[in-house]
Design a protein around this motif. Structure first.
Motif, PDB file in Angstrom:
ATOM      1  N   ARG C 636     -11.872 -24.467 -24.599  1.00  0.00           N
ATOM      2  CA  ARG C 636     -10.490 -24.209 -24.205  1.00  0.00           C
ATOM      3  C   ARG C 636      -9.523 -24.880 -25.181  1.00  0.00           C
ATOM      4  NH1 ARG C 636      -6.418 -26.362 -19.904  1.00  0.00           N
ATOM      5  NH2 ARG C 636      -7.256 -28.360 -20.536  1.00  0.00           N
ATOM      6  N   THR C 637      -9.813 -26.136 -25.561  1.00  0.00           N
ATOM      7  CA  THR C 637      -8.871 -26.905 -26.392  1.00  0.00           C
ATOM      8  C   THR C 637      -9.326 -27.017 -27.845  1.00  0.00           C
ATOM      9  OG1 THR C 637      -9.988 -28.977 -25.892  1.00  0.00           O
ATOM     10  CG2 THR C 637      -8.222 -28.303 -24.395  1.00  0.00           C
ATOM     11  N   ALA C 638     -10.497 -26.535 -28.160  1.00  0.00           N
ATOM     12  CA  ALA C 638     -11.059 -26.620 -29.511  1.00  0.00           C
ATOM     13  C   ALA C 638     -11.263 -28.066 -29.960  1.00  0.00           C
ATOM     14  CB  ALA C 638     -10.199 -25.858 -30.518  1.00  0.00           C
ATOM     15  N   GLN C 639     -11.558 -28.915 -28.987  1.00  0.00           N
ATOM     16  CA  GLN C 639     -11.821 -30.314 -29.335  1.00  0.00           C
ATOM     17  C   GLN C 639     -13.311 -30.617 -29.244  1.00  0.00           C
ATOM     18  OE1 GLN C 639      -8.939 -31.774 -26.366  1.00  0.00           O
ATOM     19  NE2 GLN C 639      -8.145 -33.093 -27.984  1.00  0.00           N
ATOM     20  N   THR C 677     -11.702 -37.397 -38.418  1.00  0.00           N
ATOM     21  CA  THR C 677     -10.273 -37.672 -38.661  1.00  0.00           C
ATOM     22  C   THR C 677      -9.971 -38.424 -39.953  1.00  0.00           C
ATOM     23  OG1 THR C 677     -10.487 -39.686 -37.363  1.00  0.00           O
ATOM     24  CG2 THR C 677      -9.706 -37.726 -36.204  1.00  0.00           C
ATOM     25  N   VAL C 681      -5.275 -36.337 -47.164  1.00  0.00           N
ATOM     26  CA  VAL C 681      -4.737 -34.996 -47.378  1.00  0.00           C
ATOM     27  C   VAL C 681      -3.855 -35.024 -48.625  1.00  0.00           C
ATOM     28  CG1 VAL C 681      -3.435 -33.092 -46.371  1.00  0.00           C
ATOM     29  CG2 VAL C 681      -4.705 -34.665 -44.878  1.00  0.00           C
ATOM     30  N   PRO C 757     -10.036 -29.794 -34.977  1.00  0.00           N
ATOM     31  CA  PRO C 757      -9.765 -28.769 -33.960  1.00  0.00           C
ATOM     32  C   PRO C 757      -9.399 -27.430 -34.615  1.00  0.00           C
ATOM     33  CG  PRO C 757      -8.738 -30.831 -33.333  1.00  0.00           C
ATOM     34  CD  PRO C 757      -9.281 -31.031 -34.717  1.00  0.00           C
ATOM     35  N   ASP C 758      -8.677 -27.475 -35.724  1.00  0.00           N
ATOM     36  CA  ASP C 758      -8.319 -26.222 -36.380  1.00  0.00           C
ATOM     37  C   ASP C 758      -9.558 -25.442 -36.809  1.00  0.00           C
ATOM     38  OD1 ASP C 758      -5.487 -25.482 -36.729  1.00  0.00           O
ATOM     39  OD2 ASP C 758      -5.312 -27.556 -37.392  1.00  0.00           O
ATOM     40  N   LEU C 761     -11.343 -24.118 -33.747  1.00  0.00           N
ATOM     41  CA  LEU C 761     -10.624 -22.962 -33.180  1.00  0.00           C
ATOM     42  C   LEU C 761     -10.954 -21.688 -33.954  1.00  0.00           C
ATOM     43  CD1 LEU C 761      -8.503 -21.962 -31.130  1.00  0.00           C
ATOM     44  CD2 LEU C 761      -6.746 -22.422 -32.853  1.00  0.00           C
ATOM     45  N   GLN C 762     -10.949 -21.787 -35.273  1.00  0.00           N
ATOM     46  CA  GLN C 762     -11.265 -20.595 -36.074  1.00  0.00           C
ATOM     47  C   GLN C 762     -12.702 -20.136 -35.805  1.00  0.00           C
ATOM     48  OE1 GLN C 762      -8.763 -19.064 -37.357  1.00  0.00           O
ATOM     49  NE2 GLN C 762      -7.500 -20.845 -36.860  1.00  0.00           N
ATOM     50  N   LYS C 765     -13.196 -18.138 -32.586  1.00  0.00           N
ATOM     51  CA  LYS C 765     -12.615 -16.803 -32.471  1.00  0.00           C
ATOM     52  C   LYS C 765     -13.695 -15.745 -32.621  1.00  0.00           C
ATOM     53  CE  LYS C 765      -7.969 -17.853 -33.975  1.00  0.00           C
ATOM     54  NZ  LYS C 765      -7.026 -17.879 -35.092  1.00  0.00           N
TER      55      LYS C 765
END
Lengths: 288, 159, 768
Positions: C636-639, C677, C681, C757-758, C761-762, C765
């Motif tokens: 649900r939260t992609a965590q 984490t 960057v 999480p990004d 999430l991908q 999908k």
């Protein structure tokens, strides 16, 4: 750079007038000291406002009054905020897992900063007013009007925040808070505060759904669509889900921390979680 | 420069400070008490934690000039407060290896000391929350938590 | 072979624990001020690549309180090959000039100022006017390798000549395979992020230079200073203080030399303390890899050939060209080919960080192995048990082989002394309940609503030191009361190296740990000791420590023999007392022995044991580990949440279990950071680091992860002192792959660190 620690408000106002935009009032000093390198050339006078008697929490017919220099842990520890209609304040503080910062940071500071802090999100959900003082007098402004943009507020030069006021919510009101971070001790990436009032038949008579930290505007924002989905409805899990799904009207920021897509997802999930908590709290109010 | 007086571990120190100097900086560089460490100077590591009027704060985020008149307690005062002997927390950190490089240790001990003074029988979760804003880059949290819980047991038995 | 021990194997408190819990331990930044000392600040490049066209320091110099300004015009230039081996200089982050006219990354040094205090120094920096000519910069590894790429730094090509290792016949190996798997992997940029910020005080008395700083490379520091300032080693004295963690950061640095240059120019002691931003963005980071893996397998799961190409991002000044250790040898195959290529980019210098090379290469290999096991429909545990490296196997890609070739043009074979991998795998699988939780390929270990759980494993190895790090010269001096001083250059990096060396000494001498004082961190007093990295302390340095103690013990026994009128060969020492074996009542305490005059000399004895030993490289002891992770993905939260972690290590005999447990836990926390984490960057346009501090470079805290279950498989290594191997670095190596494989088991997606999480999430999908 000059340092002042005035002991009455008029003295403080005189200093604020004298230095105008080059003065910074400080209390907890977490923001100023955390950014002292960047702020060094901008600040000519630091005015410590901790001696002005602005650390207090009290309740009267208007609701809850919290003095600007009240620390987060003072809010957390206070009976008036730990449970009941204002219990969300303690919950909001508890979500910041850094005890030392809770001992230092003040509600006035968080209100002035907005940005990546939690309290303004909750205060907006509770229709808080900000009491502002200056040599020209005292005025009051709603949270909604107070924040102009990221780290930017409606204070005029010479003014400072004196107090935060939360109106007494009706019976059968509950609040819920939710937060997403990268690690347990982090800036909020997304925070959400909700408030629901129910009538005796369990119909939602008032709702606030606010997302903070993640917004493109840089300040906490209400999701009108989510609120509209709840209003005048009997709340159940499906409705909460629908309200959360409607939150796409909150535009989220995309940066190196996480994408706007994740923030939007977390706003949605946060609203769902916070609404469930608010609904449960409101119903508890019903029973009591 | 502003002349101020700081009361640290019950002793008084006269120091000249600039307003933007942090309490951590002044205690380390001007007073010479280097047990208080400064890892990040922006409130994100916990190394500089000390007790200010009995409450743990990050001394890197406190202006030194704003600490006048406060009761400041640093790691250097902990033994003295305990009649010159290692505090049970310090003893537990030694025996249970609650550290590797030791850089986070003073901050951890100060935060834990405050916890145990207010909550003599904390749960493991409460211990973790009390040091929630403290980093140990060596990753010795298991033994830090164990040290604090063991010290709590010793202190309860002794009181 | 094992021996009974009385000190080794006990979780004795660290020797400096008292100093640590009382705040008395002096890190570099805690050193007291010297008289007339000034404070330094550094002006840094805002550009990733530029030439300093002009620099005007007159206003800064004129500012009251400023004592010196240095720029590239001071022309302090080192000469290469100062440290006696060809390896040291290239990866020393050698840059020729201490400050160069051409700046090669955002944060590169442009000028430095010393002044009466830091505020004035900071003010002076603002008064320095620099005109830059921007030069084309390159940040991407593959772009930097192209022939038409901008040249990253003033000398040499961006791409260094590859180091190539071949054994057997790689074509034949793949021809024998029923199945070939290919995989390409890259990962994030981790930074060491010790909590301590380094500091340096430099002071000149005439032509004699003294430097105080926290470094893990006492002697390389000295040698580099002799190089920059053209001094004899007899004129340079380096004092290394304890470090508040290092993890590979505090060697091969440039900033320490700036203080020495400023001190010379200002004729004062000068102190430079790095800010957190400087620690994070201007010193060093873990190398970012680009790895191509190809493995061949038979239908029954036997590996027939392995081929790797490991491209290492050197950043601006790194110069790695060789295997970062030698993890290609996790698996034994008859045929293999491994290529290492160092590539420069206009990003902050990359270099060693804890588990260097093995962490990244093990990740790539183990991911490919996981893919292979899936294709074979084989349980990963079974696959690992069938193929893993075993005692007596050959280390095909050892760095020692590279240097034997470079220095002596020889091609030796390096043989593995011991491997407890099989036991590590079996015990770890039991502890995480693999047989119940592993439901087969494509099946998560459990699904409850939107919470999906998966399980994964990975193995790795790491060196326990490398011989070419040098000789170890150690002394043990016995005091009149039987206590003793152990002198070693091993330093105090937080890993309790001083304590565990003293435990070896105490074991040999028959005394307690508390009887030993460790004298360290002084280049004039200590014998040359290996740079404290590569996990060499226990497996290599301690050989000399043990030999020095044995030398002292021999002398003690000789004197005791006179005292007891016995034969030295019949004597033993226990509990601080020498006695005749078999008739223990005939004995003398060390205190009595050392304080009683001997008739011939009319004086009590003085005992100094010493040893200076190199390490034969042809037998290599390596640490081995198998890690197991169970993760939960919230769809649900992609965590991602880590639920359980098991680490089983073979580091030979465990000299101090508590110390070693902290090491393993530390590797777990740091590598979980790397996996999620902890990622510098870089701005795509400018090459600047967007998260230069702990606000946004997130380390794991006390609330973030479950405690790991830690176990040791104590395989006695015949070459290590008391059977010990190293431990400090390998602890990081198998963590990320165990987590990543567990994520795959949960959601069927290969997500490489940082697992964000990004990315989750991908991956969640639906594929279109």
């Amino acid at each position: 750079m000059e340092y002042y620690s005035p002991t009455d408000l008029n003295e403080a106002y005189a200093l604020l007038d004298k230095y105008g935009e080059d003065a910074i009032p400080i209390a907890g000093s977490t923001f100023y000291m955390g950014h002292r390198e960047e702020l060094f050339d901008e600040v000519e006078a630091v005015i410590n406002i901790k001696q002005l008697g602005l650390s207090y929490i009290r309740q009267d017919g208007d609701g809850l009054h919290i003095g600007a220099t009240t620390t987060l842990n003072e809010i957390f520890a206070h009976g008036l905020t730990r449970k009941g209609p204002f219990g969300i304040l303690a919950t909001t503080v508890q979500e910041l897992n850094i005890n030392e910062v809770r001992n230092m940071a003040t509600i006035g500071g968080e209100v002035c900063i907005a940005g990546e802090v939690d309290m303004p999100t909750t205060l907006l959900a509770y229709d808080a007013d900000i009491v502002i003082g200056g040599s020209k007098g005292v005025r009051r402004m709603s949270m909604a009007d107070f924040h102009i943009g990221y780290l930017n507020n409606a204070l005029e030069p010479g003014e400072m925040v004196l107090e935060v006021q939360l109106p007494q919510p009706p019976a059968n009101t509950g609040g819920g808070f939710a937060k997403f971070e990268r690690t347990a001790a982090d800036l909020p990436i997304v925070n959400v505060a909700t408030r629901i009032s129910l009538d005796d038949a369990g119909v939602c008579t008032d709702a606030r759904v606010v997302a903070g930290a993640a917004t493109l505007s840089g300040i906490p924002e209400r999701s009108g669509a989510a609120e509209a989905a709840l209003l005048n409805q009997v709340i159940d899990a499906a409705l909460i889900e629908a309200a959360a799904a409607a939150s796409a009207d909150v535009a989220c920021i995309n940066d190196f921390r996480v994408s706007a897509e994740i923030r939007s997802l977390w706003v949605k999930c946060g609203i769902e979680d916070a609404l469930k908590r608010a609904f449960a709290a409101a119903r508890q109010g019903e029973q009591s | 420069m502003n002349a101020i007086n700081l009361k640290i571990n019950k002793e008084h120190y006269d120091v000249l400070v600039k307003p933007h100097w942090s309490l951590a900086y002044v205690i380390r560089e001007k007073v010479g008490l280097t047990g208080t460490k400064t890892g990040c100077e922006m409130g994100t590591c916990g190394s500089c934690t000390l007790l200010l009027d009995g409450k743990p704060v990050f001394s890197c985020l406190r202006m030194a000039i704003d600490a006048q008149g406060c009761d400041i307690r640093t790691i250097e005062g902990v033994e003295e407060e305990n009649n010159g002997e290692l505090h049970p927390l310090q003893e537990a950190f030694v025996q249970d290896h609650g550290m590797q490089c030791g850089f986070c240790t003073p901050g951890m001990i100060i935060a834990a000391k405050h916890l145990l003074e207010h909550n003599p029988d904390p749960t493991e979760q409460e211990v973790r929350e009390a040091i929630g804003g403290h980093l140990c880059r060596c990753g010795t949290y298991i033994r830090i938590v164990r040290s604090i819980l063991n010290a709590a047991a010793v202190m309860r038995a002794g009181s | 072979m094992t021996t009974e021990t009385s000190v080794i194997g006990k979780s004795l408190p660290m020797l400096d624990a008292y100093e640590k819990v009382t705040g008395k331990l002096k890190y570099a930044g805690d050193m007291p001020a010297h008289h007339r000392m000034h404070y330094a600040k550094v002006l840094r490049s805002p550009y990733a690549h530029a030439r300093v066209v002009s620099i005007d320091t007159s206003a800064a110099e004129a500012l009251p309180g400023v004592s010196a300004v240095i720029t590239h015009q001071d022309d302090i230039t080192g000469k290469q090959k100062t440290c006696g081996t060809p390896w040291v200089d290239p990866s020393f982050n050698f840059r020729g000039p201490m400050i160069s006219e051409e700046v090669c990354f955002v944060g590169d040094e442009v000028a430095a100022v010393s002044a009466v205090d830091e505020d004035v120094a900071r003010e002076a920096l603002k008064l320095i006017e620099v005109e830059y000519e921007e030069l084309p910069a390159v940040f991407d590894l593959e772009e930097a390798m192209r022939a038409d790429a901008p040249q990253v730094r003033p000398w040499g090509p961006n791409t260094l000549p590859p180091s190539l290792f071949e054994w057997g016949d790689i074509e034949q190996g793949f021809a024998e395979a029923d199945m070939i798997l290919e995989n390409r992997v890259t990962m994030g940029n981790q930074q060491h992020a010790p909590l301590d910020r380094n500091a340096c005080i430099a002071s000149w008395e005439g032509d004699r230079l003294s430097v105080w700083t926290s470094t893990q490379a006492l002697f390389w520091m000295r040698d580099a200073l002799t190089d920059f300032f053209d001094l004899s080693p007899s004129k340079v004295r380096v004092y290394s203080t304890p470090t508040g963690g290092s993890f590979g950061l505090w060697w091969g640095n440039n900033f320490m030399f700036l203080a020495a240059a400023l001190a010379r120019k200002s004729k004062r002691p000068v102190r430079l303390v790095l800010t957190r931003d400087e620690v994070q963005t201007t010193v060093k980071r873990r190398e970012r890899p680009l790895i191509d893996v190809k493995i061949g397998l038979t239908k029954d799961g036997r590996m027939t050939a392995q081929s790797f190409r490991h491209i290492l991002d050197n950043g601006a000044y790194g110069n790695k060209f060789d295997p970062y250790q030698s993890v290609a040898d996790i698996y034994t195959t008859e045929h293999g080919r491994v290529e290492f290529i160092g590539v420069a980019t206009n990003l902050v210098t990359a270099g060693c960080m804890r588990g260097v090379g093995d962490l990244t290469l093990a990740y790539a290999i183990e991911q490919t192995v996981d893919m292979a096991a899936e294709k074979l429909d084989m349980d990963p545990v079974e696959f690992h048990l069938m193929n893993h490296w075993k005692t007596g196997d050959i280390c095909h890609t050892s760095q020692e082989v590279v240097f034997a070739k470079l220095l002596f043009n020889k091609n030796p074979q390096v043989e593995l002394t011991s491997s407890g991998l099989a036991e590590c795998i079996t015990r770890g699988a039991d502890a995480i309940d693999w047989s119940n939780k592993w439901k087969g390929w494509g099946k998560p270990s459990s699904v409850e609503g939107h919470k999906v759980r998966g399980i994964g494993m990975g193995i790795s190895t790491h060196i326990s030191g490398l011989a070419f790090f040098g000789f170890n010269g150690i002394t043990v001096k016995v005091n009149p009361d039987g206590t003793m001083a152990l002198t070693t250059g091993i330093g105090r990096m937080g890993q309790a190296g001083d304590t565990t060396q003293a435990m070896v000494c105490a074991e040999v001498m028959g005394v307690e740990l508390e009887d030993i004082n460790v004298i360290d961190g002084d280049s004039e007093v200590c014998g040359h000791t290996m740079v404290t990295f590569g996990s060499n302390g226990m497996h290599m340095v301690a050989r000399a420590t043990k030999a020095a103690a044995e030398h002292a013990r021999e002398q003690l026994l000789e004197y005791a023999a006179k005292h007891l009128e016995a034969n030295a060969a019949d004597l033993d020492i226990k509990d601080r007392r020498v006695f005749v074996k078999g008739s223990e009542e005939r004995g003398v305490t060390l205190k009595e022995l050392m304080s009683t005059p001997i008739y011939e000399y009319l004086a009590p004895p003085e005992v100094i044991g010493s040893a200076s030993k190199g390490v034969e490289f042809e037998k290599a002891g390596k640490m081995m580990m198998a890690d197991f992770a169970e993760v939960e993905i919230d769809t649900r939260t992609a965590q991602m949440k880590l639920l359980k972690f098991v680490a089983v290590h073979d580091s030979g005999t465990i000299v101090n279990p508590a110390v070693c447990e902290n090491q393993v836990a530390g590797g777990y926390y740091q590598s979980m950071g790397f996996s999620t984490t902890e990622h510098l960057v870089f701005d795509d346009e400018t090459g600047a680091i967007l998260n230069p501090n702990f606000m946004d470079y997130k380390l794991m805290g006390p609330l973030d992860m479950p405690d790991p279950e830690i176990m040791f498989e104590e395989v006695y290594d015949e070459h290590g002192p008391f059977g010990a191997k190293g431990i400090g670095e390998g602890v990081t190596c198998a963590v990320p792959i165990a987590i990543s494989n567990a994520v795959y088991n949960a959601i069927g997606a290969r997500i490489d660190p940082p697992i964000t999480p990004d990315k989750i999430l991908q991956a969640l999908k639906p594929k279109t």
